[in-house]
Design a protein around this motif. Structure first.
Motif, PDB file in Angstrom:
ATOM      1  N   GLN A 127       0.931  -1.037  -0.046  1.00 32.88           N
ATOM      2  CA  GLN A 127      -0.186   0.166  -0.067  1.00 32.88           C
ATOM      3  C   GLN A 127       0.845   1.261   0.103  1.00 32.88           C
ATOM      4  N   THR A 141      -5.840   3.724  -2.086  1.00 37.46           N
ATOM      5  CA  THR A 141      -5.959   2.472  -1.469  1.00 37.46           C
ATOM      6  C   THR A 141      -6.027   1.250  -2.398  1.00 37.46           C
ATOM      7  N   ALA A 143      -7.192  -2.786  -2.651  1.00 34.26           N
ATOM      8  CA  ALA A 143      -7.825  -4.184  -1.950  1.00 34.26           C
ATOM      9  C   ALA A 143      -7.674  -5.350  -3.031  1.00 34.26           C
ATOM     10  N   ASP A 184      -8.505  -9.431  -3.991  1.00 37.63           N
ATOM     11  CA  ASP A 184      -9.280 -10.302  -3.888  1.00 37.63           C
ATOM     12  C   ASP A 184      -8.673 -11.694  -3.699  1.00 37.63           C
ATOM     13  N   HIS A 192      -8.206  -4.030  -6.595  1.00 35.50           N
ATOM     14  CA  HIS A 192      -8.998  -2.881  -6.711  1.00 35.50           C
ATOM     15  C   HIS A 192      -8.243  -1.504  -6.137  1.00 35.50           C
ATOM     16  N   THR A 215      -8.028   2.547  -5.661  1.00 35.24           N
ATOM     17  CA  THR A 215      -9.221   3.589  -5.479  1.00 35.24           C
ATOM     18  C   THR A 215      -8.477   4.716  -5.061  1.00 35.24           C
ATOM     19  N   THR A 245     -12.082   4.423  -9.003  1.00 35.78           N
ATOM     20  CA  THR A 245     -11.638   2.904  -8.899  1.00 35.78           C
ATOM     21  C   THR A 245     -11.306   2.342 -10.314  1.00 35.78           C
ATOM     22  N   THR A 268      -9.832  -1.431 -11.567  1.00 40.22           N
ATOM     23  CA  THR A 268      -9.646  -2.860 -11.323  1.00 40.22           C
ATOM     24  C   THR A 268      -8.879  -3.681 -12.241  1.00 40.22           C
TER      25      THR A 268
END
Length: 155
Positions: A87, A109, A111, A113, A123, A125, A147, A149
């Motif tokens: 991050q 940020t 994330a 999966d 993802h 953002t 965002t 992806t």
């Protein structure tokens, strides 16, 4: 006949004196240049100037959103090439690119999966607050979030 008095055809139903008075008033009104246009401009100009500044500020904010989106896409490309970026590393990559574009205070940020079908989805953002600040008016912040992806192949 004198040169001053040109006979005019009076419309039916008008006495001859009324037609000459109306035409002399109309021509006097057309010749009057006492500043009516200047007064109208003085009344309308502040609104037009604010409209112009508003259009400029909106365009500037859309440019900032586009720049943040572009930076997020290039940062996600870095993540695709190197899956192990953290991050903090992603934030520093994005911050470097955004500062080169003149933007600051963008929060990135990530994330990720869990693995599904041999790859993971990441993802990214970015949130950004664009503040419109006009003199004599309160500051108006506009919060943007975008965002991206991307698939992460490998472990």
């Amino acid at each position: 006949m004198s040169a001053r008095a040109i006979p005019r055809k009076v419309p039916s139903g008008f006495p001859s004196g009324i037609a000459s008075i109306d035409s002399s008033r109309a021509s006097a009104f057309r010749r009057d240049r006492s500043g009516g246009a200047g007064l109208e401009f003085a009344l309308i100009a502040p609104f037009l100037i604010m409209l112009l500044f508003g259009i400029f500020a909106f365009g500037w904010s859309m440019n900032a959103v586009s720049s943040v989106r572009y930076t997020l896409e290039t940062t996600s490309r870095s993540l695709q090439l190197q899956n192990t970026l953290s991050q903090a590393a992603l934030q520093s990559i994005a911050t470097q690119k955004l500062q080169a574009l003149g933007l600051q205070d963008v929060n990135v940020t990530i994330a990720i999966d869990p693995v599904s079908g041999g790859f993971r989805m990441a993802h990214l953002t970015a949130t950004y607050a664009f503040v419109i600040d006009f003199p004599y008016f309160n500051a108006f912040p506009i919060n943007y979030a975008t965002t991206v992806t991307v698939p992460l192949v490998g472990s």
